[in-house]
Design an enzyme around this catalytic site. Structure first.
Site, PDB file in Angstrom:
ATOM      1  N   GLU A 147       0.832  -1.202   0.000  1.00 30.60           N
ATOM      2  CA  GLU A 147       0.000   0.000   0.000  1.00 30.60           C
ATOM      3  C   GLU A 147       0.869   1.254   0.000  1.00 30.60           C
ATOM      4  O   GLU A 147       1.987   1.241   0.506  1.00 30.60           O
ATOM      5  CB  GLU A 147      -0.925  -0.006   1.224  1.00 30.60           C
ATOM      6  CG  GLU A 147      -1.910  -1.170   1.171  1.00 30.60           C
ATOM      7  CD  GLU A 147      -2.948  -1.166   2.277  1.00 30.60           C
ATOM      8  OE1 GLU A 147      -4.071  -1.596   2.006  1.00 30.60           O
ATOM      9  OE2 GLU A 147      -2.647  -0.744   3.413  1.00 30.60           O
ATOM     10  N   CYS A 188       6.695  -5.403  15.518  1.00 35.04           N
ATOM     11  CA  CYS A 188       6.319  -4.457  16.578  1.00 35.04           C
ATOM     12  C   CYS A 188       4.855  -4.713  16.927  1.00 35.04           C
ATOM     13  O   CYS A 188       4.018  -4.917  16.050  1.00 35.04           O
ATOM     14  CB  CYS A 188       6.520  -3.015  16.117  1.00 35.04           C
ATOM     15  SG  CYS A 188       8.217  -2.696  15.618  1.00 35.04           S
TER      16      CYS A 188
HETATM   17 FE1  SF4 Z   1       5.705  -2.013  11.671  1.00 37.64          FE
HETATM   18 FE2  SF4 Z   1       7.773  -2.332  13.342  1.00 37.64          FE
HETATM   19 FE3  SF4 Z   1       7.922  -3.257  10.845  1.00 37.64          FE
HETATM   20 FE4  SF4 Z   1       7.992  -0.596  11.313  1.00 37.64          FE
HETATM   21  S1  SF4 Z   1       9.497  -2.135  11.943  1.00 37.64           S
HETATM   22  S2  SF4 Z   1       6.765  -1.670   9.751  1.00 37.64           S
HETATM   23  S3  SF4 Z   1       6.554  -0.454  13.046  1.00 37.64           S
HETATM   24  S4  SF4 Z   1       6.541  -3.977  12.445  1.00 37.64           S
END
Ligand code: SF4
Ligand code: SAH
Length: 334
Positions: free
Chosen positions: A83, A108
């Protein structure tokens, strides 16, 4: 459009180099496919159509938020879906939020992309196509694309070669001619990438997703903290500032009862007191995770505590949340 492939195909066919330029200009002007590139001879369009997709990422879904934010679903030749989001600001300025990977391995806990798991790296052409699409949309809105932020799906530092190649193309006069200072790379805190970016000649901006002022809280939110804890991360940021003379933008997502107390604000200010940092306080956008955003009054107290401690800070308001186009809400939707 895969620019390297376009150049090599045209060279193989004995076509003059300006044909590539004509194709790219037509794409920038809003052509949707080879058939619409009226500056190229018809037989050349047909031959190109048979061998090279016009878009490296083909837009196949478009939604518009109540606040004017536009979100596209884009599909690559191998079926990968990502996206991109165009955000409207005052005075005709537009920011595009581009994806660098079709998923994210870093997990995350507050992020919908993280919940998808790992996806493949995008190529530089696939990244540039998102910016070209957004620039064309901005023109159609009577505005202009002024900023590119790598805050879509994925961790740009894990695909840094393609991200920097794409940034160079976006920056180039024959590309989108956008100043490198208007391109921002946001990282989860991937320390080796920060060191590499400090060495790179293109002066793009660096934003670091910190989101907590102590290791226990940060590790709970962001598994990457076990590998690169706060002290290591901020040391890398300070080296980056020293090497480049540029400041670092610290992103801090306010989560209710998790990281939003006055004590958190004071700890954050203490951590950042020696560096050249600017804090962007971010409103949480709903995902399926266990978190809630902080209330407005909490946010105000937090900001006041930062200001009292002498730290520069601003708030980044949520945009496009009604169509799941806001930070952290991007994920494969089909
Ligand atoms: Fe999402 Fe963490 Fe990946 Fe950034 S690093 S896209 S916040 S999971
Ligand atoms: N992987 C990079 C860039 C993509 S995420 C990074 O993590 O920095 C872009 C920004 O959106 C990051 O600051 C990220 O922490 C933030 N974000 C993730 N989930 C969010 C959510 N649910 N609400 C608000 N911001 C979120």
């Amino acid at each position: 459009m895969d620019r390297a492939a376009l150049h090599s195909i045209l060279a193989q066919w004995g076509q003059p180099a300006y044909r590539a330029r004509q194709a790219l200009e037509a794409q920038r002007a809003g052509a949707g496919g080879w058939a619409e590139v009226s500056t190229l001879p018809r037989d050349l369009r047909e031959r190109l159509d048979a061998v090279l997709p016009f878009w490296a990422l083909t837009p196949d879904a478009r939604v518009v938020s109540r606040d004017g934010t536009v979100k596209w679903g884009l599909r690559a030749a191998d079926g990968a879906v990502v996206e991109a989001v165009l955000i409207a600001h005052a005075e005709g300025r537009r920011t595009v939020c581009v994806s660098s990977q079709a998923g994210c391995a870093l997990g995350c806990r507050f992020c919908a992309t993280g919940a998808m798991g790992a996806g493949r790296d995008l190529t530089a052409s696939e990244i540039v196509d998102q910016a070209v699409l957004a620039a064309t949309e901005a023109d159609a809105q009577g505005a202009r694309l002024t900023n590119v932020v790598f805050m879509g799906m994925g961790e740009p530092m894990q695909n840094l070669d393609a991200v920097l190649d794409a940034s160079a193309m976006i920056n180039a006069p024959e590309g989108l001619n956008l100043s490198a200072r208007r391109i921002a790379i946001s990282t989860v805190g991937w320390v080796p990438g920060i060191a590499r970016l400090a060495e790179h000649p293109l002066p793009v901006r660096l934003a670091v997703s910190l989101h907590a002022a102590d290791d226990a809280t940060r590790s709970e939110l962001m598994p990457i903290n076990a590998r690169y804890p706060i002290a290591n991360l901020l040391a890398a940021c300070t080296r980056y500032c020293d090497q480049t003379g540029r400041r670092v933008f610290i992103e801090y997502l306010l989560l209710d009862g998790v990281n939003d107390s006055s004590a958190d604000a004071k700890r954050l200010a203490r951590l950042l007191r020696d560096g050249r940092f600017h804090v962007n306080v971010i409103e949480y956008n709903a995902t399926e995770g266990p978190y809630r955003g902080s209330s407005q009054s909490r946010r105000e107290v937090f900001l006041r505590s930062l200001a009292d401690a002498g730290l520069e800070a601003s708030v980044r308001r949520s945009r496009g949340a009604d169509v799941a186009a806001a930070c952290g809400q991007l994920a494969r939707t089909r």
